[in-house]
Design an enzyme around this catalytic site. Structure first.
Site, PDB file in Angstrom:
ATOM      1  N   PHE A   1      24.422  74.591  67.613  1.00 37.81           N
ATOM      2  CA  PHE A   1      24.446  73.552  68.644  1.00 37.81           C
ATOM      3  C   PHE A   1      25.088  74.108  69.919  1.00 37.81           C
ATOM      4  O   PHE A   1      26.056  74.871  69.843  1.00 37.81           O
ATOM      5  CB  PHE A   1      25.225  72.338  68.140  1.00 37.81           C
ATOM      6  CG  PHE A   1      25.060  71.124  69.014  1.00 37.81           C
ATOM      7  CD1 PHE A   1      23.908  70.361  68.928  1.00 37.81           C
ATOM      8  CD2 PHE A   1      26.037  70.767  69.931  1.00 37.81           C
ATOM      9  CE1 PHE A   1      23.736  69.245  69.740  1.00 37.81           C
ATOM     10  CE2 PHE A   1      25.867  69.661  70.748  1.00 37.81           C
ATOM     11  CZ  PHE A   1      24.720  68.890  70.659  1.00 37.81           C
TER      12      PHE A   1
ATOM     13  N   ASP B   1      31.246  73.357  61.366  1.00 36.82           N
ATOM     14  CA  ASP B   1      30.909  72.163  62.127  1.00 36.82           C
ATOM     15  C   ASP B   1      30.213  71.204  61.164  1.00 36.82           C
ATOM     16  O   ASP B   1      29.139  71.503  60.638  1.00 36.82           O
ATOM     17  CB  ASP B   1      29.982  72.542  63.296  1.00 36.82           C
ATOM     18  CG  ASP B   1      29.601  71.352  64.168  1.00 36.82           C
ATOM     19  OD1 ASP B   1      29.581  70.205  63.656  1.00 36.82           O
ATOM     20  OD2 ASP B   1      29.286  71.561  65.356  1.00 36.82           O
TER      21      ASP B   1
ATOM     22  N   TYR C   1      30.381  59.475  65.115  1.00 38.44           N
ATOM     23  CA  TYR C   1      29.424  58.480  65.623  1.00 38.44           C
ATOM     24  C   TYR C   1      28.041  58.607  65.014  1.00 38.44           C
ATOM     25  O   TYR C   1      27.154  57.825  65.344  1.00 38.44           O
ATOM     26  CB  TYR C   1      29.329  58.550  67.151  1.00 38.44           C
ATOM     27  CG  TYR C   1      29.131  59.923  67.734  1.00 38.44           C
ATOM     28  CD1 TYR C   1      27.896  60.553  67.723  1.00 38.44           C
ATOM     29  CD2 TYR C   1      30.203  60.596  68.319  1.00 38.44           C
ATOM     30  CE1 TYR C   1      27.727  61.809  68.259  1.00 38.44           C
ATOM     31  CE2 TYR C   1      30.048  61.858  68.862  1.00 38.44           C
ATOM     32  CZ  TYR C   1      28.805  62.461  68.832  1.00 38.44           C
ATOM     33  OH  TYR C   1      28.635  63.715  69.363  1.00 38.44           O
ATOM     34  N   LYS C   2      27.845  59.561  64.103  1.00 42.47           N
ATOM     35  CA  LYS C   2      26.555  59.695  63.429  1.00 42.47           C
ATOM     36  C   LYS C   2      26.599  58.899  62.123  1.00 42.47           C
ATOM     37  O   LYS C   2      26.484  57.681  62.133  1.00 42.47           O
ATOM     38  CB  LYS C   2      26.237  61.170  63.201  1.00 42.47           C
ATOM     39  CG  LYS C   2      26.153  61.992  64.497  1.00 42.47           C
ATOM     40  CD  LYS C   2      25.798  63.434  64.214  1.00 42.47           C
ATOM     41  CE  LYS C   2      25.921  64.315  65.443  1.00 42.47           C
ATOM     42  NZ  LYS C   2      25.024  63.935  66.545  1.00 42.47           N
TER      43      LYS C   2
ATOM     44  N   ARG D   1      12.949  64.339  65.248  1.00 43.72           N
ATOM     45  CA  ARG D   1      13.830  64.270  64.080  1.00 43.72           C
ATOM     46  C   ARG D   1      13.808  62.847  63.528  1.00 43.72           C
ATOM     47  O   ARG D   1      13.917  61.879  64.282  1.00 43.72           O
ATOM     48  CB  ARG D   1      15.265  64.644  64.450  1.00 43.72           C
ATOM     49  CG  ARG D   1      15.447  66.051  64.927  1.00 43.72           C
ATOM     50  CD  ARG D   1      16.920  66.407  65.091  1.00 43.72           C
ATOM     51  NE  ARG D   1      17.660  65.426  65.881  1.00 43.72           N
ATOM     52  CZ  ARG D   1      18.945  65.557  66.205  1.00 43.72           C
ATOM     53  NH1 ARG D   1      19.625  66.605  65.790  1.00 43.72           N
ATOM     54  NH2 ARG D   1      19.551  64.638  66.935  1.00 43.72           N
TER      55      ARG D   1
END
Length: 409
Positions: A132, A209, A234-235, A383
């Site tokens: 990322f 991560d 927040y996922k 996705r």
């Protein structure tokens, strides 16, 4: 198509976690939400939880709430995440800053330790080229600050980083290896225990991560010997936009891995206001400034759900959803030239699958307008993020059918 729908209905009927679907807020105008790996849905009680906080904890108790509950919230919430999701004993996880800030703190601290008097030869940070952007950017910044060199590794775009890739990259010069547990593009799931072992055999530290795996993939950080980890909330933890991240620092590294942003919240006596900085012991040393208390509220309800369901059951539902999505892809999208950009092997797959087509940027805009919400990733990937506790098989099928219809319109 009829057989797929019958299968989806049957899978939902047999789903032992289906009752959790009602815990999430309604989505007016949304037919299928398939982006839980970017932003989890709010729970029904999130609004009342925030209102109660404003009315009572803040509005009535006022500053007294710091002494009554807020001072310990970063570590108490960290322990809850550790217990429910990370396989981490208490005192090793803390909720604090953004993912970016915590990545910087831990990378910089790990490099500082590697540059100590007994390990001067360690001068490299190993990271994957496709990681990322934040991870790569922070690693490059830390390397520039400290005189380190980045050793880039290239992984298979579908199957992700393997232990063999790391074994070929680490040497006696390696200070730190930084990898994502689940690849944000393909959903490839890295072999955390095997890779961590390879890194340790080379005498280096391992930083994971966990942004795309926490809350959807079980892990055992303590058992697997992980040194450092960072993840967002927040996922799959449904903490809301901008909710703070968490950091894990293995107990044996406390006092040896010293983070660089010295603030009053990690001082040994927070209210002494002394002339010099003296760090507190334990996981609180990773704190810097006043924690974002309001932003820690929403995730607490989701942690209740995860603890109630148990991560093994969450993982089983996740595999069922992604397996079903792959089957629907085979029947509905593969004949239209759509590519599967995720492994078919569920054991090596996280909580989302990615599909590719040259027209997907435009298709995504059309889908969003119709209330079908997947996630587009440049240059041509969609996705499908299937959050197990808030997503059904039938909803997954509705989303994939909408992709088919957009391609054949």
């Amino acid at each position: 198509m009829t057989e797929l729908l019958d299968t989806a209905i049957a899978l939902d009927a047999a789903d032992p976690l289906s009752h959790h679907l009602d815990a999430f807020a309604e989505m007016p105008g949304v037919i299928a939400y398939l982006d839980g790996n970017s932003l989890g849905r709010p729970l029904r009680d999130t609004g009342e939880r925030i209102a109660q906080f404003v009315r009572d904890d803040w509005g009535t108790r006022l500053i007294r709430s710091w002494d009554e509950q807020w001072m310990e919230l970063p570590t108490a919430l960290g322990d809850r995440i550790g217990a429910a999701c990370l396989g981490a004993a208490p005192g090793q996880t803390v909720v604090a800053d953004s993912t970016t800030v915590l990545l910087y703190k831990l990378m910089r601290a790990a490099v500082r330790r590697a540059q100590g008097p007994t390990s001067k030869a360690r001068s490299e940070i190993v990271i994957e080229q496709g990681n990322f952007p934040t991870d790569r950017f922070v690693a490059e910044g830390v390397a520039a600050e400290t005189g380190m060199t980045i050793r880039w590794i290239t992984a298979d775009p579908v199957h992700g980083v393997r232990a063999e890739d790391i074994a070929d990259a680490v040497t006696e010069r390696t200070a730190l290896v930084v990898l994502s547990h689940v690849d944000y593009r393909s959903g490839a799931l890295a072999d955390m225990p095997a890779i961590t072992s390879v890194v340790h055999d080379a005498g280096a530290l391992m930083l994971w991560d966990l942004c795309h795996s926490v809350g959807v993939v079980p892990m055992q950080l303590d058992e697997w010997g992980v040194d450092l980890a960072v993840g967002c909330t927040y996922k799959y933890l449904n903490g809301g936009p901008g909710s703070p991240a968490f950091a894990y620092l293995r107990a044996e590294h406390h006092g040896a891995v010293i983070q660089p942003i010295h603030g009053w919240w990690s001082a040994s006596d927070i209210f002494a206001m002394g002339p010099e900085y003296a760090p507190v012991g334990g996981i609180r040393q990773l704190l810097s400034g006043t924690p974002p208390v309001m932003s820690m509220l929403a995730m607490q309800g989701m942690l209740d759900l995860i603890a109630s369901a148990g991560m093994p059951a969450v993982r089983a539902k996740s595999i069922s959803l992604t397996d079903f999505a792959v089957r629907a892809y085979d029947e509905l999208l593969a004949p239209l030239g759509v590519r599967l950009l995720t492994t078919r092997d569920a054991a090596h797959r996280g909580g989302h699958i990615t599909i590719g087509h040259d027209s997907f940027q435009q298709v995504t805009q059309q889908l969003w307008a119709e209330g079908i919400i997947p996630d587009f990733r440049f240059p041509d990937g969609i996705r499908l993020g299937l959050s197990p506790l808030s997503t059904s098989h039938e909803e997954t099928l509705r989303g994939i059918l909408a992709v088919r219809d957009a391609l054949t319109a």
